[in-house]
Design a protein around this motif. Sequence first.
Motif, short mmCIF file in Angstrom:
data_model
loop_
_atom_site.label_atom_id
_atom_site.label_comp_id
_atom_site.label_asym_id
_atom_site.label_seq_id
_atom_site.Cartn_x
_atom_site.Cartn_y
_atom_site.Cartn_z
N LEU A 1 5.79 -4.77 -9.31
CA LEU A 1 5.62 -4.04 -10.56
C LEU A 1 4.84 -4.95 -11.48
CD1 LEU A 1 8.34 -2.10 -12.44
CD2 LEU A 1 6.84 -3.64 -13.67
N ILE A 2 3.75 -4.45 -12.04
CA ILE A 2 2.97 -5.25 -12.98
C ILE A 2 2.94 -4.52 -14.32
CG2 ILE A 2 0.75 -4.29 -12.24
CD1 ILE A 2 -0.34 -7.23 -12.73
N MET B 1 -6.31 -2.52 -17.26
CA MET B 1 -5.89 -1.99 -15.97
C MET B 1 -6.56 -2.69 -14.79
SD MET B 1 -5.72 1.94 -14.64
CE MET B 1 -7.45 2.18 -14.28
N THR B 2 -7.86 -2.90 -14.86
CA THR B 2 -8.58 -3.51 -13.73
C THR B 2 -8.07 -4.91 -13.46
OG1 THR B 2 -10.52 -2.17 -14.22
CG2 THR B 2 -10.85 -4.10 -12.83
N PHE B 3 -7.91 -5.73 -14.50
CA PHE B 3 -7.38 -7.08 -14.33
C PHE B 3 -5.97 -7.02 -13.73
CE2 PHE B 3 -4.70 -10.53 -15.74
CZ PHE B 3 -5.40 -11.64 -15.30
N GLN C 1 0.61 4.41 -9.96
CA GLN C 1 0.59 4.15 -11.39
C GLN C 1 1.68 4.95 -12.06
OE1 GLN C 1 -3.39 4.35 -13.04
NE2 GLN C 1 -4.24 3.45 -11.20
N ASP C 2 2.08 4.54 -13.23
CA ASP C 2 3.25 5.13 -13.89
C ASP C 2 3.07 6.58 -14.31
OD1 ASP C 2 1.52 4.70 -15.99
OD2 ASP C 2 2.98 3.71 -17.26
#
Length: 143
Positions: A7-8, A40-42, A63-64
């Motif tokens: 989870l990020i 988001m990309t990072f 994605q959430d």
Amino acid sequence: PIERYILIDDSGDPEVHRRLLFLFGNLFDIILNRRRRAGMTFSIDNAYAHVEAVGADFIFHNQDDWLFHTRGDFIHQSIEILLHVPDVMVVWCRDHADHDLPLAFPENTSSSGHDPHGHTSASGHDLPQHTSSGVSYRRLLPM
């Protein structure tokens, strides 16, 4: 079996981080962007680097804000498709009627959708293919 969940969180919010650790700390490897929102990309690149470091064979990216409208074990079915068709890199679990991308024709069919045995699908052009255990799939043409 799924070996690990990652989870990020990119909120940069200490309260959100505290809640995530409390609710999911024993279930997920949690990566927190603590200083600022990195984007988001990072965040995705960061999560994928974590996956590569642990040597996973497959990645299920979610994605959430995604919803799932199916029952069944789509993750294991996706893995089965990836193993069955080694030149495929992505399994897209999306209803056929929910996109307008062109379907590829199975190798044994013509562009009219007829195979050598005279079978056609309901639309006449998108015959499904199957893995050895019967998981159905269709190929999309490259963009």
